[in-house]
Every structure is written in C-alpha cells, then in structure tokens.
Design a protein around this motif. Structure first.
Motif, short mmCIF file in Angstrom:
data_model
loop_
_atom_site.label_atom_id
_atom_site.label_comp_id
_atom_site.label_asym_id
_atom_site.label_seq_id
_atom_site.Cartn_x
_atom_site.Cartn_y
_atom_site.Cartn_z
N ASP A 147 6.07 -15.70 -15.10
CA ASP A 147 6.66 -15.98 -13.79
C ASP A 147 5.80 -15.36 -12.68
N ALA A 148 5.80 -16.01 -11.52
CA ALA A 148 5.13 -15.44 -10.35
C ALA A 148 5.88 -14.18 -9.93
N GLY A 149 5.15 -13.26 -9.34
CA GLY A 149 5.80 -12.04 -8.86
C GLY A 149 5.07 -10.81 -9.34
N GLY A 150 5.79 -9.68 -9.34
CA GLY A 150 5.21 -8.39 -9.64
C GLY A 150 4.67 -7.74 -8.38
N ASN A 151 4.25 -6.51 -8.51
CA ASN A 151 3.67 -5.79 -7.39
C ASN A 151 2.73 -4.71 -7.93
N GLY A 152 2.20 -3.90 -7.01
CA GLY A 152 1.22 -2.93 -7.41
C GLY A 152 1.72 -1.93 -8.43
N SER A 153 2.98 -1.55 -8.35
CA SER A 153 3.52 -0.57 -9.29
C SER A 153 4.20 -1.19 -10.49
N ASP A 154 4.37 -2.51 -10.45
CA ASP A 154 5.07 -3.21 -11.54
C ASP A 154 4.39 -4.55 -11.80
N PRO A 155 3.14 -4.54 -12.33
CA PRO A 155 2.42 -5.79 -12.56
C PRO A 155 3.04 -6.62 -13.68
N THR A 161 1.56 1.05 -22.73
CA THR A 161 1.43 2.49 -22.50
C THR A 161 0.97 2.84 -21.09
N ASP A 162 0.74 1.82 -20.25
CA ASP A 162 0.28 2.07 -18.88
C ASP A 162 0.90 0.99 -17.99
N THR A 163 2.13 1.22 -17.58
CA THR A 163 2.92 0.15 -16.96
C THR A 163 2.60 -0.13 -15.50
N ASN A 164 1.80 0.71 -14.85
CA ASN A 164 1.50 0.47 -13.43
C ASN A 164 0.04 0.04 -13.21
N THR A 165 -0.60 -0.43 -14.25
CA THR A 165 -1.97 -0.96 -14.16
C THR A 165 -2.00 -2.33 -14.82
N GLY A 166 -2.50 -3.32 -14.09
CA GLY A 166 -2.55 -4.66 -14.67
C GLY A 166 -2.78 -5.74 -13.63
N ILE A 167 -2.21 -6.92 -13.89
CA ILE A 167 -2.40 -8.09 -13.04
C ILE A 167 -1.03 -8.59 -12.59
N PHE A 168 -0.92 -9.00 -11.33
CA PHE A 168 0.32 -9.63 -10.87
C PHE A 168 -0.02 -10.77 -9.92
N ALA A 176 -3.74 -10.72 -8.13
CA ALA A 176 -4.07 -9.35 -7.71
C ALA A 176 -4.20 -8.44 -8.91
N ILE A 177 -5.05 -7.43 -8.75
CA ILE A 177 -5.27 -6.41 -9.78
C ILE A 177 -4.84 -5.06 -9.23
N THR A 178 -4.10 -4.32 -10.02
CA THR A 178 -3.61 -3.02 -9.60
C THR A 178 -4.00 -1.96 -10.62
N THR A 179 -4.27 -0.74 -10.15
CA THR A 179 -4.50 0.41 -11.04
C THR A 179 -3.74 1.60 -10.48
N GLY A 180 -3.14 2.37 -11.36
CA GLY A 180 -2.43 3.57 -10.94
C GLY A 180 -1.30 3.31 -9.97
N GLY A 181 -0.72 2.11 -10.00
CA GLY A 181 0.40 1.80 -9.14
C GLY A 181 0.03 1.28 -7.76
N SER A 182 -1.26 1.05 -7.49
CA SER A 182 -1.69 0.57 -6.18
C SER A 182 -2.59 -0.66 -6.35
#
Length: 267
Positions: A147-155, A161-168, A176-182
């Motif tokens: 689904d579309a959506g997500g954000n920097g802290s919840d990709p 094991t690393d829930t705030n780093t990824g793609i949203f 967008a790509i996020t690391t460390g919640g940003s």
C-alpha cells in the motif's frame, strides 16, 4: 405392510451390475460398487483420481472429523506405504490446543501453518505475530504490491530488526528512502532527486556521463558568497553545509545545493 413402508430400510445387491446399496426411508443412501468405491448420497462416479469415497448432497455437503478433547489433533494422512513415515508422507493436521492448522510434507515435516489469528507461516512453526505472512527462506514473486504510505519513522519496506530504516511511498509516483527514522532521499514523479527531510529538502540534479574524475571547471559559492575555481583532476572536493555547487561539463551546467557536510573523492 403396504407401499413404501414395506422397504423403509433395506440392503440391496444387484447381481447384474455387481453393486450393493443401503436404503433408508425407501431411498438409496449408500452404494458400494464392484470396484469397492463408496458413494454416499449418490450412485454416480466422479473423477477417477478421487472417487474412492464420494459424498453428495443436492445442497451443502461436508465431512466432519470430531474429537471431544480440546488438546487433541485431528489429522488426515497421505500414505504410500505401510511402515515408517511412508504411512504419513503428507499430513493435514488441526491442533485444537492453540487452534492452528498445519500442513506437513515429506514425513511430518511442517511446511505451512495458519495460526488462530490468521497468520500464515511458511517453513516456520512460530510465525511472527506482527505479520500476516512470515516466510523463513527466499521469496519469489512476479510482482510485489504494498500500500502507498509510510513515513520517515515508519517505512513500508524494512527489515524486522531495524523498523525505522527502509523505503516508503509518500505520494503517488514518489519514492523515499529513510534511515534512522528520518527521510534522506526522495525521487519525485517528475524525476527530481531531492535530498534532505521536510523543509530542508533540496533538489539534486544529475545528468548522465557526469563523473568527478573528468577535468572540468568547478565553482563553489560559500556562505560568504566567495567564489572559488578549480580545474583539478583527481582532487577531493569538500563542501560545508549550506554550500552551493555548480559545475559545467561539455557545455552543460549542473547545480547542487548542499544540505550537509559533503566530501567528494574521485574513483
């Protein structure tokens, strides 16, 4: 003593067609053919690969395997022999203790489990309770939809094991790509590549065949608006936060506004 009452219940053997039937209420309810095939509610034969036992009804039809124990299992075994695990090469099992359905192959090796919460585990007996599908192994798919959506802290796409780093996906046709919640990088619908997060996001334009190892003129505009020029090849270029960078390659100008300290080293 008259009418259908004469044959409310019966056992009938047809010597010509060689079958036996059992009747209740003056109508046939079960038939055993000369091949040993059993039909309940029907005298018809169906697919030859699955007609040893046929249960028929003009409405809903079903088969129930019951137990009075809440800790027991109900199972269906698929065998190809009479000893060892040949007696249960494949198994469908319902475990009443915990209410899970298990599918086993190759002699009681569990391949798939559906928990009472509707969570599916493949090649695992304890699927992750935070996921609807838990695959222990490689996963191949022609297409993968999220689904579309997500954000920097919840990709939307991330490792467990690393829930705030990824793609949203912040909007249609945006990634967008996020690391460390940003958020660190965004590719927008028009092809613009933006660096940074929120109000600090700035566009970054890159053309093909642009390589720092080439000899070209570089202009750096610092925070004091002082200009510097270099034609060096193979040098390391260091830029402070807030620095504007422009370069010309083959007569084409490229602009970059740096939002963080940057060091560019040729390869």
């Amino acid at each position: 003593t008259s009418g259908n009452a004469v044959a409310d219940g019966y056992i009938f053997v047809n010597h010509a067609s060689q079958f036996m039937s059992f009747g209740v209420d003056a109508s046939e309810k079960l038939r055993i053919s000369n091949a040993g095939k059993v039909g309940i509610g029907t005298a018809n034969e169906y697919n030859a690969e699955a007609d040893n036992l046929i249960i028929f009804d003009s409405g809903n039809a079903g088969l129930t395997i019951a137990t009075s124990s809440t800790s027991a299992n109900n199972t269906i075994h698929f065998a190809d022999g009479t000893s060892g695990d040949a007696q249960y090469r494949g198994v469908i099992e319902y475990a009443h203790n915990g209410d899970s359905m298990r599918f086993k192959v190759n002699g009681e090796q569990e391949a798939l489990r559906i928990t009472s919460a509707g969570i599916v585990g493949i090649n695992t007996t304890s699927p992750d309770s935070n996921s609807k599908l838990d695959v222990n192994g490689n996963l191949y798919a022609t297409r993968l939809y999220v689904d579309a959506g997500g954000n920097g802290s919840d990709p939307m796409i991330r490792v467990s094991t690393d829930t705030n780093t990824g793609i949203f996906f912040p909007a249609n046709d945006n990634l967008a790509i996020t690391t460390g919640g940003s958020e660190r990088l965004r590719l927008e619908a028009n092809g613009t590549l933006a660096l940074g997060n929120g109000d600090n996001r700035r566009p970054f334009a890159v053309a093909s065949n642009l390589g720092y190892e080439s000899t070209y003129k570089t202009t750096i505009i610092g925070s004091t608006s002082t200009s510097y020029n270099t034609n060096a090849t193979g040098a390391t270029l260091t830029m402070a936060r807030g620095t504007q960078f422009s370069t010309t390659v083959d007569g084409v100008s490229y602009n970059f506004v740096n939002n963080a300290d940057l060091s560019i080293t040729p390869v």
